[in-house]
Design a protein around this motif. Structure first.
Motif, PDB file in Angstrom:
ATOM      1  N   UNK A  17      53.898  82.264  -4.566  1.00  0.00           N
ATOM      2  CA  UNK A  17      53.752  82.063  -3.125  1.00  0.00           C
ATOM      3  C   UNK A  17      52.322  82.314  -2.661  1.00  0.00           C
ATOM      4  N   UNK A  18      51.695  83.341  -3.206  1.00  0.00           N
ATOM      5  CA  UNK A  18      50.385  83.765  -2.703  1.00  0.00           C
ATOM      6  C   UNK A  18      49.206  83.137  -3.438  1.00  0.00           C
ATOM      7  N   UNK A  19      49.434  82.663  -4.674  1.00  0.00           N
ATOM      8  CA  UNK A  19      48.283  82.250  -5.496  1.00  0.00           C
ATOM      9  C   UNK A  19      48.450  80.882  -6.156  1.00  0.00           C
ATOM     10  N   UNK A  20      49.395  80.069  -5.680  1.00  0.00           N
ATOM     11  CA  UNK A  20      49.693  78.811  -6.366  1.00  0.00           C
ATOM     12  C   UNK A  20      48.470  77.920  -6.558  1.00  0.00           C
ATOM     13  N   UNK A  21      47.548  77.957  -5.617  1.00  0.00           N
ATOM     14  CA  UNK A  21      46.368  77.087  -5.715  1.00  0.00           C
ATOM     15  C   UNK A  21      45.498  77.424  -6.913  1.00  0.00           C
ATOM     16  N   UNK A  22      45.650  78.631  -7.441  1.00  0.00           N
ATOM     17  CA  UNK A  22      44.817  79.083  -8.558  1.00  0.00           C
ATOM     18  C   UNK A  22      45.606  79.188  -9.858  1.00  0.00           C
ATOM     19  N   UNK A  23      46.835  78.636  -9.871  1.00  0.00           N
ATOM     20  CA  UNK A  23      47.688  78.728 -11.058  1.00  0.00           C
ATOM     21  C   UNK A  23      47.875  77.328 -11.635  1.00  0.00           C
ATOM     22  N   UNK A  24      47.100  76.933 -12.632  1.00  0.00           N
ATOM     23  CA  UNK A  24      47.235  75.603 -13.216  1.00  0.00           C
ATOM     24  C   UNK A  24      48.452  75.516 -14.131  1.00  0.00           C
ATOM     25  N   UNK A  25      48.905  74.315 -14.379  1.00  0.00           N
ATOM     26  CA  UNK A  25      50.033  74.111 -15.287  1.00  0.00           C
ATOM     27  C   UNK A  25      49.499  74.026 -16.714  1.00  0.00           C
ATOM     28  N   UNK A  26      49.532  75.147 -17.413  1.00  0.00           N
ATOM     29  CA  UNK A  26      49.076  75.224 -18.799  1.00  0.00           C
ATOM     30  C   UNK A  26      50.047  76.092 -19.592  1.00  0.00           C
ATOM     31  N   UNK A  27      50.173  75.853 -20.893  1.00  0.00           N
ATOM     32  CA  UNK A  27      51.100  76.665 -21.690  1.00  0.00           C
ATOM     33  C   UNK A  27      50.838  78.165 -21.607  1.00  0.00           C
ATOM     34  N   UNK A  28      49.567  78.568 -21.637  1.00  0.00           N
ATOM     35  CA  UNK A  28      49.299  80.010 -21.587  1.00  0.00           C
ATOM     36  C   UNK A  28      49.668  80.604 -20.235  1.00  0.00           C
ATOM     37  N   UNK A  29      49.573  79.807 -19.162  1.00  0.00           N
ATOM     38  CA  UNK A  29      49.975  80.274 -17.833  1.00  0.00           C
ATOM     39  C   UNK A  29      51.492  80.432 -17.775  1.00  0.00           C
ATOM     40  N   UNK A  30      52.213  79.475 -18.342  1.00  0.00           N
ATOM     41  CA  UNK A  30      53.673  79.571 -18.388  1.00  0.00           C
ATOM     42  C   UNK A  30      54.092  80.829 -19.150  1.00  0.00           C
ATOM     43  N   UNK A  31      53.399  81.130 -20.236  1.00  0.00           N
ATOM     44  CA  UNK A  31      53.702  82.344 -20.997  1.00  0.00           C
ATOM     45  C   UNK A  31      53.424  83.598 -20.165  1.00  0.00           C
ATOM     46  N   UNK A  32      52.358  83.581 -19.393  1.00  0.00           N
ATOM     47  CA  UNK A  32      52.039  84.742 -18.550  1.00  0.00           C
ATOM     48  C   UNK A  32      53.105  84.943 -17.482  1.00  0.00           C
ATOM     49  N   UNK A  33      53.574  83.852 -16.884  1.00  0.00           N
ATOM     50  CA  UNK A  33      54.626  83.964 -15.876  1.00  0.00           C
ATOM     51  C   UNK A  33      55.917  84.487 -16.494  1.00  0.00           C
ATOM     52  N   UNK A  34      56.228  84.035 -17.701  1.00  0.00           N
ATOM     53  CA  UNK A  34      57.427  84.512 -18.401  1.00  0.00           C
ATOM     54  C   UNK A  34      57.285  85.996 -18.749  1.00  0.00           C
ATOM     55  N   UNK A  35      56.109  86.395 -19.145  1.00  0.00           N
ATOM     56  CA  UNK A  35      55.850  87.818 -19.419  1.00  0.00           C
ATOM     57  C   UNK A  35      56.128  88.649 -18.178  1.00  0.00           C
ATOM     58  N   UNK A  36      55.651  88.186 -17.022  1.00  0.00           N
ATOM     59  CA  UNK A  36      55.836  88.934 -15.787  1.00  0.00           C
ATOM     60  C   UNK A  36      57.291  88.913 -15.322  1.00  0.00           C
ATOM     61  N   UNK A  37      58.018  87.855 -15.660  1.00  0.00           N
ATOM     62  CA  UNK A  37      59.430  87.775 -15.302  1.00  0.00           C
ATOM     63  C   UNK A  37      60.221  88.924 -15.931  1.00  0.00           C
ATOM     64  N   UNK A  38      59.786  89.360 -17.098  1.00  0.00           N
ATOM     65  CA  UNK A  38      60.509  90.413 -17.827  1.00  0.00           C
ATOM     66  C   UNK A  38      59.704  91.703 -17.942  1.00  0.00           C
ATOM     67  N   UNK A  39      58.676  91.855 -17.114  1.00  0.00           N
ATOM     68  CA  UNK A  39      57.775  92.995 -17.306  1.00  0.00           C
ATOM     69  C   UNK A  39      58.429  94.338 -16.978  1.00  0.00           C
ATOM     70  N   UNK A  40      59.521  94.323 -16.235  1.00  0.00           N
ATOM     71  CA  UNK A  40      60.197  95.578 -15.921  1.00  0.00           C
ATOM     72  C   UNK A  40      61.243  95.942 -16.973  1.00  0.00           C
ATOM     73  N   UNK A  41      61.412  95.084 -17.968  1.00  0.00           N
ATOM     74  CA  UNK A  41      62.396  95.328 -19.023  1.00  0.00           C
ATOM     75  C   UNK A  41      61.669  95.719 -20.316  1.00  0.00           C
ATOM     76  N   UNK A  42      62.408  96.279 -21.274  1.00  0.00           N
ATOM     77  CA  UNK A  42      61.793  96.613 -22.565  1.00  0.00           C
ATOM     78  C   UNK A  42      61.847  95.470 -23.569  1.00  0.00           C
ATOM     79  N   UNK A  43      62.224  94.282 -23.135  1.00  0.00           N
ATOM     80  CA  UNK A  43      62.455  93.163 -24.048  1.00  0.00           C
ATOM     81  C   UNK A  43      61.158  92.703 -24.711  1.00  0.00           C
ATOM     82  N   UNK A  44      61.214  92.548 -26.009  1.00  0.00           N
ATOM     83  CA  UNK A  44      60.007  92.224 -26.782  1.00  0.00           C
ATOM     84  C   UNK A  44      59.638  90.751 -26.722  1.00  0.00           C
ATOM     85  N   UNK A  45      60.591  89.881 -26.330  1.00  0.00           N
ATOM     86  CA  UNK A  45      60.289  88.443 -26.359  1.00  0.00           C
ATOM     87  C   UNK A  45      59.555  87.963 -25.108  1.00  0.00           C
ATOM     88  N   UNK A  46      59.329  88.849 -24.143  1.00  0.00           N
ATOM     89  CA  UNK A  46      58.667  88.452 -22.900  1.00  0.00           C
ATOM     90  C   UNK A  46      57.271  87.904 -23.194  1.00  0.00           C
TER      91      UNK A  46
END
Length: 355
Positions: free
Chosen positions: A100-129
């Motif tokens: 919501x706050x930073x979409x203009x600076x978030x390009x569609x790239x594989x490493x960005x998708x991985x970073x978003x997925x990491x943050x999706x699970x950052x409050x969990x202990x899951x290793x696959x994040x």
């Protein structure tokens, strides 16, 4: 291996039905821009409601939930998650806020998708994040009798990094060329991402977050004010039917994007129309609004609805009225036998007895 050609596929999608949907969304976007200029006070209350609904709905589609009170506290960052479900809810909240706050600076790239997925699970202990899937997966559906069957077999874990890179590259290349409507590109990319199913967990939530990201980057910010995730949850059966129809032949490059694209365009159009309804209420001349009590406005909403409404439904319709006022009014109307309460807990709805 599946190949991507969004320019070719985009031109093939231009049937009468799809073009009509695109034109309707384009017109609705223009109305929204004007409405926000005329009634800027509409933005914040609608955004607050949508943020809670989006976080709730996208997780509930995956069977992840908590109480309404806990949900509101987590989304507002006033309480810390206390179990696995709440950890994942907090992660969705964080990624949604980032987009919501930073979409203009978030390009569609594989490493960005991985970073978003990491943050999706950052409050969990899951290793696959933040990592692509490490084993093959499949999409299973269960019928009404409890019988499970494989609906779709995504590409192997070995192919995943290459496929994600290719779909991102073709999306960006086609988008830069400017020959295909960005709405079509968004719908096609989100569908293909879902088919790749690149993660061990979180694929559905990531697909919905990426939908918002690409819509915002293309100038369609409706998801900030009306929850697209909530609309998808409300039409979950149709959502899965559209996915199933468009996945036929995907691995062989013979699939048809049309069912899913038209479904998602329909959801986006519905969101804009709901925004129109909210704007019409708030843009009523101030003296007229002030001459009607908040209790009467809430009563009118219930009287005019053909289906039972939740507190969240009422708040979304009347974003300028606080949750506490709605709760007090519902209690009064119940005591006065003006409305009936249906269900309990999260499924509680209210229906007028005087329509």
């Amino acid at each position: 291996m599946h190949t991507f050609d969004y320019e070719k596929s985009g031109h093939e999608l231009l049937t009468t039905q799809t073009v009509n949907l695109l034109n309707a969304v384009h017109e609705a976007k223009g109305r929204q821009n004007v409405q926000l200029q005329v009634s800027p006070e509409l933005a914040e209350p609608l955004a607050n409601v949508a943020r809670i609904q989006s976080t709730d709905a996208s997780n509930r589609i995956e069977g992840i939930s908590t109480t309404n009170k806990r949900l509101a506290g987590i989304v507002s960052e006033k309480v810390a998650p206390r179990n696995r479900d709440e950890e994942e809810i907090a992660g969705y909240r964080d990624v949604l806020k980032t987009i919501h706050e930073n979409y203009a600076y978030i390009p569609l790239k594989p490493n960005v998708i991985l970073q978003l997925h990491r943050d999706l699970f950052k409050h969990t202990p899951l290793a696959f994040a933040g990592h692509w899937k490490d084993s093959d997966n499949m999409i299973v559906e269960t019928d009404g009798t409890g019988h499970a069957k494989v609906r779709f077999r995504p590409p192997s874990a070995l192919q995943t990094p290459e496929l994600v890179a290719k779909t991102c590259d073709d999306y960006n290349k086609t988008n830069e060329a400017g020959d295909i409507d960005p709405l079509l590109l968004t719908c096609m990319f989100v569908f293909d991402f879902t088919c790749i199913h690149p993660f061990n967990d979180g694929n559905g939530r990531m697909s919905r977050l990426l939908t918002l990201l690409l819509l915002y980057r293309s100038g369609y910010e409706i998801g900030k004010y009306i929850s697209i995730e909530h609309l998808i949850e409300q039409s979950r059966a149709t959502y899965y039917e559209a996915l199933a129809a468009s996945t036929v032949g995907w691995n062989e490059n013979t699939n048809n994007h049309t069912p899913f694209v038209n479904y998602l365009l329909g959801i986006i159009l519905t969101a804009y129309r709901e925004f129109d309804e909210r704007a019409a209420i708030v843009s009523t001349p101030t003296p007229a609004r002030h001459s009607i009590t908040k209790k009467q406005r809430i009563t009118d909403v219930l009287n005019q609805s053909l289906s039972p409404l939740s507190k969240a439904d009422i708040q979304q319709t009347l974003p300028d009225i606080s949750t506490s006022t709605i709760e007090r009014t519902l209690k009064t109307l119940l005591n006065d036998n003006q409305i009936q309460k249906l269900g309990t807990g999260r499924s509680t709805r209210y229906v007028s007895l005087h329509r």
